[in-house]
Design a protein around this motif. Sequence first.
Motif, mmCIF file in Angstrom:
data_model
loop_
_atom_site.group_PDB
_atom_site.id
_atom_site.type_symbol
_atom_site.label_atom_id
_atom_site.label_comp_id
_atom_site.label_asym_id
_atom_site.label_seq_id
_atom_site.Cartn_x
_atom_site.Cartn_y
_atom_site.Cartn_z
ATOM 1 N N THR A 1 0.695 -1.356 0.131
ATOM 2 C CA THR A 1 0.183 -0.059 0.078
ATOM 3 C C THR A 1 0.711 1.207 0.113
ATOM 4 N N GLU B 1 0.413 3.681 -3.119
ATOM 5 C CA GLU B 1 -0.116 4.931 -2.933
ATOM 6 C C GLU B 1 1.051 6.351 -3.108
ATOM 7 N N HIS C 1 1.003 6.795 -6.667
ATOM 8 C CA HIS C 1 -0.174 7.555 -7.196
ATOM 9 C C HIS C 1 0.039 9.349 -6.699
ATOM 10 N N PHE D 1 -5.779 8.269 -2.063
ATOM 11 C CA PHE D 1 -4.281 7.874 -1.864
ATOM 12 C C PHE D 1 -3.907 7.998 -0.672
ATOM 13 N N ARG E 1 -5.514 5.803 2.080
ATOM 14 C CA ARG E 1 -4.935 4.374 2.355
ATOM 15 C C ARG E 1 -3.687 4.176 3.181
#
Length: 170
Positions: A42, A46, A49, A66, A69
């Motif tokens: 994760t 993220e 992103h 994003f 998370r």
Amino acid sequence: MAKHKSTLVSRWVDAIVETYPPETAKFLKNKKDQFHNPIGHTIVAETQHLFDLLIEGVDREKATPFLDRIIRIRAIQEFTASKAISFVFSLKYIIREVVGPEIDTEDLDQELVDLEATLDFMSLVAFDIYVACREQVFDLRAKEVQQNAFLLLKRANLLVEKAGPEPENL
């Protein structure tokens, strides 16, 4: 920034992982499998992103999922607010280290100021997310305590069932 993406994202991930205890950080760095290391996966996904959003320009709606998370994990893991969102600020220092010489030679001072303002905005969004997550955690804990207290009272036969309405005398 785009040409330094892999270096910047990699160092950013390292900075996030280093906020964990040493054994956890070692695990997060070494386990690449999404199923054996969902937290590490994760963080990597993220941050990539988020970095892409930084390059194209961040708006709250795009950044929130994003950030959510990452922050949700850190809020549950009992990070303080400052430690939970510090990873956003760490990117400022990483950019200055990696891209700093180019900023000076190519006169990109205004771009750096704009980027840092965007990161400040992202940190405020991250803080809002952290607070909302912590509120959820505290609400869940309070409900659990209430439920446990109710069950204990019920087992001890200290609860009186509430009677229905009294029938009217005719």
